[in-house]
Design a protein around this motif. Structure first.
Motif, PDB file in Angstrom:
ATOM      1  N   THR A 182      36.937  26.796  34.144  1.00 55.19           N
ATOM      2  CA  THR A 182      36.745  26.910  35.596  1.00 55.19           C
ATOM      3  C   THR A 182      35.531  26.114  36.071  1.00 55.19           C
ATOM      4  OG1 THR A 182      35.509  28.938  35.209  1.00 55.19           O
ATOM      5  CG2 THR A 182      37.826  29.199  35.816  1.00 55.19           C
ATOM      6  N   ASN A 210      44.416  30.749  41.304  1.00 53.93           N
ATOM      7  CA  ASN A 210      44.318  32.118  40.819  1.00 53.93           C
ATOM      8  C   ASN A 210      45.594  32.887  41.193  1.00 53.93           C
ATOM      9  OD1 ASN A 210      43.560  35.060  41.362  1.00 53.93           O
ATOM     10  ND2 ASN A 210      41.806  34.357  40.172  1.00 53.93           N
ATOM     11  N   GLU A 266      39.626  34.661  34.238  1.00 53.63           N
ATOM     12  CA  GLU A 266      39.247  33.251  34.315  1.00 53.63           C
ATOM     13  C   GLU A 266      37.886  33.089  33.657  1.00 53.63           C
ATOM     14  OE1 GLU A 266      39.758  31.767  38.311  1.00 53.63           O
ATOM     15  OE2 GLU A 266      41.925  31.696  37.955  1.00 53.63           O
TER      16      GLU A 266
END
Ligand code: GDP
Ligand code: MG
Length: 211
Positions: free
Chosen positions: A128, A140, A157
């Motif tokens: 990310t 997302n 994430e």
């Protein structure tokens, strides 16, 4: 010292395309190290991490492999007794997201768990940090939708480079693997035998012994 009854070994398998950061995630989680150089993982290997969850000592045994390897060549031992499968993709790489279906299907085929519909998977979207998030191609929301379509797989994430959210992701893995373990009826140690073994070797229960 924990009694053996409170110790649990959980086998976790990490799968995903080559280059998504599987080895980096594991190295960051277990050794707190990140290596910029790309070194393809050869074959399959595992690292371990000790955790305490409630009153239990939990050992996560996390198995790594090279993404480009054929499933068949990993061998049955790789999959045997898996308590959780972690699927990893790179949020900047659409193909690595699209191949998740294949990894998911192949895992179920090869591991052949007793209850495939409820077998615990966890999805990790890694990298990310890249370009401050500007080169991201999988949102997302899209990742959550995929997780929903597979029976509500938990989603995290992460950035292995910046050490973002990795402890949380693997703690989630440990919890879900632990809950699957509770459900398994084919314990390697049938309950009665296991208890009598611990009675003999559990030091807490042998207080007063000079040896
Ligand atoms: P694997 O093939 O899935 O095991 O991927 P690796 O862990 O070997 O990582 C592939 C490459 O991506 C290496 O050059 C890593 O340094 C890099 N990498 C892994 N995770 C991250 C991350 O979170 N952010 C960035 N920027 N690079 C990463
Ligand atoms: Mg690797």
């Amino acid at each position: 010292m924990d009694s053996l009854k409170n110790r649990t070994l959980l086998k976790v398998i990490v799968l995903g395309d080559s280059g998504v950061g599987k080895t980096s995630l594991m190295n960051q989680y277990v050794y707190k190290k990140f290596n910029k150089q790309y070194k393809a993982t050869i074959g399959a290997d595992f690292v371990t991490k000790e955790l305490h969850i409630e009153d239990k000592s939990v050992t996560l045994q996390i198995w790594d492999t090279a993404g480009q390897e054929r499933f068949q060549s990993l061998g049955a031992a790789f999959y045997r007794g898996a308590d959780c499968c972690v699927l990893v993709y790179d949020v900047n790489n659409l193909r690595s997201f699209e191949t998740l279906n294949n990894w998911h299907t192949e895992f179920l085929k090869q591991a052949n768990p007793m209850e495939p519909e409820t077998f615990p998977f966890v999805l990790i979207g890694n990298k990310t940090d890249v370009d401050g998030g500007n080169s991201r191609v999988v949102s997302n929301k899209r990742a959550h939708e995929w997780c929903g379509s597979k029976g509500n797989i938990p989603y995290h994430e992460t950035s292995a480079k910046e050490d973002t959210n990795i402890d949380e992701a693997f703690l989630g893995v440990a919890h879900i693997a632990l809950s699957n373990e509770h459900k398994q009826t084919n314990d390697i140690y049938p309950r009665g035998v296991y208890d009598s073994v611990t009675d003999i070797i559990d030091p807490d229960q042998n207080r007063g012994c000079a040896c």
